[in-house]
Design a protein around this motif. Structure first.
Motif, PDB file in Angstrom:
ATOM      1  N   THR A 152       0.829  -1.194   0.000  1.00  0.00           N
ATOM      2  CA  THR A 152       0.000   0.000   0.000  1.00  0.00           C
ATOM      3  C   THR A 152       0.872   1.256   0.000  1.00  0.00           C
ATOM      4  O   THR A 152       2.105   1.186   0.077  1.00  0.00           O
ATOM      5  CB  THR A 152      -0.931   0.012   1.222  1.00  0.00           C
ATOM      6  OG1 THR A 152      -0.128   0.054   2.419  1.00  0.00           O
ATOM      7  CG2 THR A 152      -1.802  -1.227   1.247  1.00  0.00           C
ATOM      8  N   ALA A 176      -3.627  -0.132  -8.543  1.00  0.00           N
ATOM      9  CA  ALA A 176      -4.695   0.535  -7.793  1.00  0.00           C
ATOM     10  C   ALA A 176      -4.347   0.684  -6.324  1.00  0.00           C
ATOM     11  O   ALA A 176      -4.568   1.741  -5.717  1.00  0.00           O
ATOM     12  CB  ALA A 176      -6.008  -0.245  -7.942  1.00  0.00           C
ATOM     13  N   LEU A 185      -3.139   3.805  -2.503  1.00  0.00           N
ATOM     14  CA  LEU A 185      -4.063   3.876  -1.371  1.00  0.00           C
ATOM     15  C   LEU A 185      -3.357   3.472  -0.083  1.00  0.00           C
ATOM     16  O   LEU A 185      -2.440   2.647  -0.102  1.00  0.00           O
ATOM     17  CB  LEU A 185      -5.268   2.944  -1.591  1.00  0.00           C
ATOM     18  CG  LEU A 185      -6.139   3.209  -2.810  1.00  0.00           C
ATOM     19  CD1 LEU A 185      -7.158   2.099  -2.979  1.00  0.00           C
ATOM     20  CD2 LEU A 185      -6.842   4.554  -2.682  1.00  0.00           C
ATOM     21  N   GLY A 189      -7.546   3.104   3.412  1.00  0.00           N
ATOM     22  CA  GLY A 189      -8.196   3.441   2.152  1.00  0.00           C
ATOM     23  C   GLY A 189      -8.462   2.218   1.286  1.00  0.00           C
ATOM     24  O   GLY A 189      -9.446   2.164   0.556  1.00  0.00           O
ATOM     25  N   THR A 190      -7.575   1.218   1.385  1.00  0.00           N
ATOM     26  CA  THR A 190      -7.766  -0.011   0.609  1.00  0.00           C
ATOM     27  C   THR A 190      -9.013  -0.748   1.077  1.00  0.00           C
ATOM     28  O   THR A 190      -9.801  -1.248   0.255  1.00  0.00           O
ATOM     29  CB  THR A 190      -6.533  -0.911   0.753  1.00  0.00           C
ATOM     30  OG1 THR A 190      -5.369  -0.197   0.302  1.00  0.00           O
ATOM     31  CG2 THR A 190      -6.695  -2.172  -0.075  1.00  0.00           C
ATOM     32  N   GLU A 243     -11.577   0.589   2.494  1.00  0.00           N
ATOM     33  CA  GLU A 243     -12.747   1.386   2.146  1.00  0.00           C
ATOM     34  C   GLU A 243     -13.056   1.355   0.651  1.00  0.00           C
ATOM     35  O   GLU A 243     -14.200   1.592   0.254  1.00  0.00           O
ATOM     36  CB  GLU A 243     -12.533   2.836   2.598  1.00  0.00           C
ATOM     37  CG  GLU A 243     -12.424   2.999   4.110  1.00  0.00           C
ATOM     38  CD  GLU A 243     -12.038   4.410   4.517  1.00  0.00           C
ATOM     39  OE1 GLU A 243     -11.813   5.233   3.592  1.00  0.00           O
ATOM     40  OE2 GLU A 243     -11.953   4.696   5.724  1.00  0.00           O
ATOM     41  N   ALA A 244     -12.050   1.061  -0.183  1.00  0.00           N
ATOM     42  CA  ALA A 244     -12.224   1.138  -1.642  1.00  0.00           C
ATOM     43  C   ALA A 244     -12.368  -0.237  -2.281  1.00  0.00           C
ATOM     44  O   ALA A 244     -12.058  -0.395  -3.464  1.00  0.00           O
ATOM     45  CB  ALA A 244     -11.039   1.884  -2.266  1.00  0.00           C
ATOM     46  N   LYS A 245     -12.856  -1.222  -1.530  1.00  0.00           N
ATOM     47  CA  LYS A 245     -13.012  -2.561  -2.101  1.00  0.00           C
ATOM     48  C   LYS A 245     -13.942  -2.560  -3.302  1.00  0.00           C
ATOM     49  O   LYS A 245     -13.649  -3.193  -4.330  1.00  0.00           O
ATOM     50  CB  LYS A 245     -13.533  -3.532  -1.034  1.00  0.00           C
ATOM     51  CG  LYS A 245     -12.497  -3.937  -0.003  1.00  0.00           C
ATOM     52  CD  LYS A 245     -13.093  -4.880   1.028  1.00  0.00           C
ATOM     53  CE  LYS A 245     -13.597  -6.153   0.395  1.00  0.00           C
ATOM     54  NZ  LYS A 245     -14.088  -7.111   1.405  1.00  0.00           N
ATOM     55  N   GLU A 246     -15.061  -1.855  -3.200  1.00  0.00           N
ATOM     56  CA  GLU A 246     -16.017  -1.823  -4.307  1.00  0.00           C
ATOM     57  C   GLU A 246     -15.418  -1.128  -5.528  1.00  0.00           C
ATOM     58  O   GLU A 246     -15.600  -1.593  -6.661  1.00  0.00           O
ATOM     59  CB  GLU A 246     -17.296  -1.108  -3.866  1.00  0.00           C
ATOM     60  CG  GLU A 246     -18.097  -1.846  -2.809  1.00  0.00           C
ATOM     61  CD  GLU A 246     -18.617  -3.181  -3.313  1.00  0.00           C
ATOM     62  OE1 GLU A 246     -18.867  -3.291  -4.538  1.00  0.00           O
ATOM     63  OE2 GLU A 246     -18.754  -4.112  -2.512  1.00  0.00           O
ATOM     64  N   GLU A 247     -14.691  -0.031  -5.293  1.00  0.00           N
ATOM     65  CA  GLU A 247     -14.078   0.684  -6.419  1.00  0.00           C
ATOM     66  C   GLU A 247     -13.015  -0.188  -7.104  1.00  0.00           C
ATOM     67  O   GLU A 247     -12.915  -0.201  -8.334  1.00  0.00           O
ATOM     68  CB  GLU A 247     -13.446   1.988  -5.939  1.00  0.00           C
ATOM     69  CG  GLU A 247     -14.435   3.066  -5.524  1.00  0.00           C
ATOM     70  CD  GLU A 247     -15.023   2.846  -4.144  1.00  0.00           C
ATOM     71  OE1 GLU A 247     -14.657   1.827  -3.506  1.00  0.00           O
ATOM     72  OE2 GLU A 247     -15.834   3.663  -3.700  1.00  0.00           O
ATOM     73  N   ILE A 248     -12.246  -0.918  -6.315  1.00  0.00           N
ATOM     74  CA  ILE A 248     -11.229  -1.801  -6.905  1.00  0.00           C
ATOM     75  C   ILE A 248     -11.886  -2.901  -7.721  1.00  0.00           C
ATOM     76  O   ILE A 248     -11.436  -3.250  -8.824  1.00  0.00           O
ATOM     77  CB  ILE A 248     -10.340  -2.387  -5.792  1.00  0.00           C
ATOM     78  CG1 ILE A 248      -9.540  -1.271  -5.104  1.00  0.00           C
ATOM     79  CG2 ILE A 248      -9.391  -3.429  -6.358  1.00  0.00           C
ATOM     80  CD1 ILE A 248      -8.754  -1.736  -3.900  1.00  0.00           C
ATOM     81  N   GLN A 268     -13.157  -1.376 -11.004  1.00  0.00           N
ATOM     82  CA  GLN A 268     -12.037  -1.079 -11.901  1.00  0.00           C
ATOM     83  C   GLN A 268     -11.473  -2.359 -12.520  1.00  0.00           C
ATOM     84  O   GLN A 268     -11.174  -2.406 -13.729  1.00  0.00           O
ATOM     85  CB  GLN A 268     -10.951  -0.342 -11.127  1.00  0.00           C
ATOM     86  CG  GLN A 268      -9.742   0.055 -11.973  1.00  0.00           C
ATOM     87  CD  GLN A 268      -8.695   0.797 -11.162  1.00  0.00           C
ATOM     88  OE1 GLN A 268      -8.920   1.160 -10.000  1.00  0.00           O
ATOM     89  NE2 GLN A 268      -7.538   1.018 -11.750  1.00  0.00           N
TER      90      GLN A 268
END
Length: 279
Positions: A64, A110, A114, A118-119, A121-126, A129
Motif C-alpha cells: 500500500t 490501484a 491507497l 483506504g484499501t 474502504e475502496a473494495k467496491e471501487e477496486i 475497476q
C-alpha cells in the motif's frame, strides 16, 4: 489418400459444451452437444470448450501507499461468449494465466496509491475497476467477465494485531468519555437538586420568619389595645421574658445539659469572657 478415405467415428459432446472439429489440423466446424460423427483420422475433435460459468481465484501480494504489505484475494467469474468460441479456443494458449497477469497489474496499480485504511474502504471501487479492465481486454479473446469480487484483504499478522490494539484503545477512550459524561450529568443534576432544595428551604425559612414577625406584631398590637396604660415596649419586654422562660424549660428537658448563667453587663467576670471570645 482422399478426403473420403477413413472410418466414421462418434464423439460425445456434453451439455453446455461445444466441440471444435479440425480436418488435417485445420478448423472446419463446431459441434453442438450430443453425438458427433467424425471421419477419423482425417477429422478429429481437437478440443472441448465449456460454456459453463467459471471462476478464477487469485491471491495477490502487494504494498500500500503507507508501505504495508497486504494479500488481496480476488474471485473472477467469467464465461465463454457463444459467438466467439473460435477465439476462446485458438487465440490464447492458457486464458487463466492471461487473466491472472491482468489481475496482478490492476491490483498493484490501484492499491499502491491507497493507504491500508483506504484499501479497505475502496473494495467496491477496486472490484469495479478490475471488472471493467478485464472485460475490455478479454472480450477480444472470446471471454466475458460477469463479476469480480475482492473477497478479502489480509495484511500481515503483526499489522492486524496493531490495528486491533488501536481500535481497542479507541473503544476504551470512548467508553471512558461516555462514563465521564454520565458522571457529569449525575453531578450536575445533583447540584441542581441541592440548589433547588436550598432555595425552597430559604423560601420556607423566610416565610416562617415573616409569620413569626406578623404574629409578634399582632400580639403587641392586641396587648397594647386590651391593656390600658401599656406601651409597645412593655409588650416586647413581656415577650422576651416569656421566651427566656421557654428557653430555660427546653434546657431542662435535655438530660446531662450544663448551663452557666452570667450576670448583666456590669459583671467584670462576664465582660472578661465576652472580650476573650471576641479576640
Amino acid at each position: 489418400m482422399s478426403d473420403n478415405e477413413g472410418c466414421c467415428c462418434c464423439a460425445m459432446i456434453n451439455t453446455a459444451e461445444t466441440g471444435v472439429i479440425e480436418r488435417y489440423g485445420k478448423f472446419v466446424r463446431l459441434a453442438d452437444p450430443g453425438c458427433v460423427c467424425v471421419c477419423w483420422p482425417i477429422e478429429e475433435v481437437s478440443g472441448i470448450v465449456s460454456l459453463r460459468l467459471q471462476q478464477l481465484n487469485i491471491s495477490c501480494e502487494t504494498k500500500t501507499k503507507d508501505n504495508v504489505f497486504v494479500t488481496v484475494h480476488v474471485s473472477v467469474q467469467y464465461q465463454v461468449i457463444k459467438t466467439k468460441i473460435y477465439e476462446a479456443h485458438y487465440v490464447l494458449t492458457n486464458h487463466k494465466n492471461q487473466m491472472t497477469a491482468y489481475i496482478y497489474d490492476v491490483l498493484r496499480s490501484a492499491i499502491c496509491g491507497l493507504t491500508l485504511d483506504g484499501t479497505f474502504e475502496a473494495k467496491e471501487e477496486i472490484s469495479t475497476q478490475l471488472k471493467d479492465h478485464l472485460k475490455n481486454v478479454m472480450d477480444s479473446y472470446g471471454y466475458t467477465i460477469l463479476q469480480t469480487l475482492v473477497t478479502d484483504i489480509a495484511p500481515d499478522s503483526r499489522v492486524r494485531d496493531a490495528m486491533n490494539e488501536i481500535n481497542s484503545s479507541k473503544r476504551y477512550k470512548e467508553a471512558a468519555y461516555q462514563r465521564a459524561e454520565g458522571e457529569k450529568v449525575v453531578k450536575v443534576k445533583r447540584a441542581e437538586a441541592e440548589a433547588e432544595s436550598m432555595y425552597l428551604s430559604g423560601v420556607g425559612v423566610a416565610r416562617s420568619r415573616k409569620a413569626i414577625v406578623d404574629g409578634l406584631r399582632d400580639s403587641i398590637v392586641e396587648f397594647s389595645s386590651n391593656v390600658s396604660g401599656t406601651t409597645a415596649k412593655d409588650a416586647m419586654d413581656l415577650l422576651v421574658l416569656t421566651q427566656y422562660f421557654d428557653t430555660l424549660h427546653d434546657i431542662g428537658q435535655v438530660p446531662g445539659t450544663k448551663a452557666v448563667f452570667l450576670a448583666n453587663n456590669d459583671n467584670p467576670f462576664r465582660s472578661g469572657i465576652m472580650e476573650a471570645n471576641g479576640v
